[in-house]
Design an enzyme around this catalytic site. Sequence first.
Site: not given
Ligand code: DQA
Length: 146
Positions: A9-10, A17, A22, A73, A76, A97, A99, A106
């Site tokens: 998501p997002n 964003r 990011y 990825n 959340a 995985e 990020h 964070r």
């Molecule tokens: C994320 C880190 C997560 O905590 C966050 O909710 C994201 C992006 C990252 O790529 O840094 O949406 O996965």
Amino acid sequence: TRVLVLNGPNLGRLGTREPAVYGRTTYADLVALCERTGAELGLQVDVRQTDHEGELLGWLHEAADAGAPVVLNAAAWTHTSVAVRDACAQLTAPLIEVHITNVHRREEFRHHSYISGVATGVIVGLGVDGYPLALRWIATRTEATV
Ligand code: DQA
């Protein structure tokens, strides 16, 4: 080798964003980067993003059935979803995985990942460069079985 690069998501809003967190790389740039890297490595890279958890579960089931490696990825859902972890646990090929941000520097709620315990490896905090790094590792690891 076909590799699924799955984004939660997002992440479709990358570029607009929270750019201070990011970066300015857009989701379209990220897709292009993964496809370019895949072409270079001789991998068939399939990049997807969803804001719907069930859709991600379906893609993970598809990867499990195909025996395909996954770069994930989960955004959340990393920190919330036992269902995503259980789907990841069914994979037989490598799961990396990724990020974009270093989740460990964070907020506290981002420090725990449901995914890490079932992942082959984890790349955090290297920005979108984490994706091509994951693909390169998969390419070297799967060379023998292409
Ligand atoms: C994320 C880190 C997560 O905590 C966050 O909710 C994201 C992006 C990252 O790529 O840094 O949406 O996965």
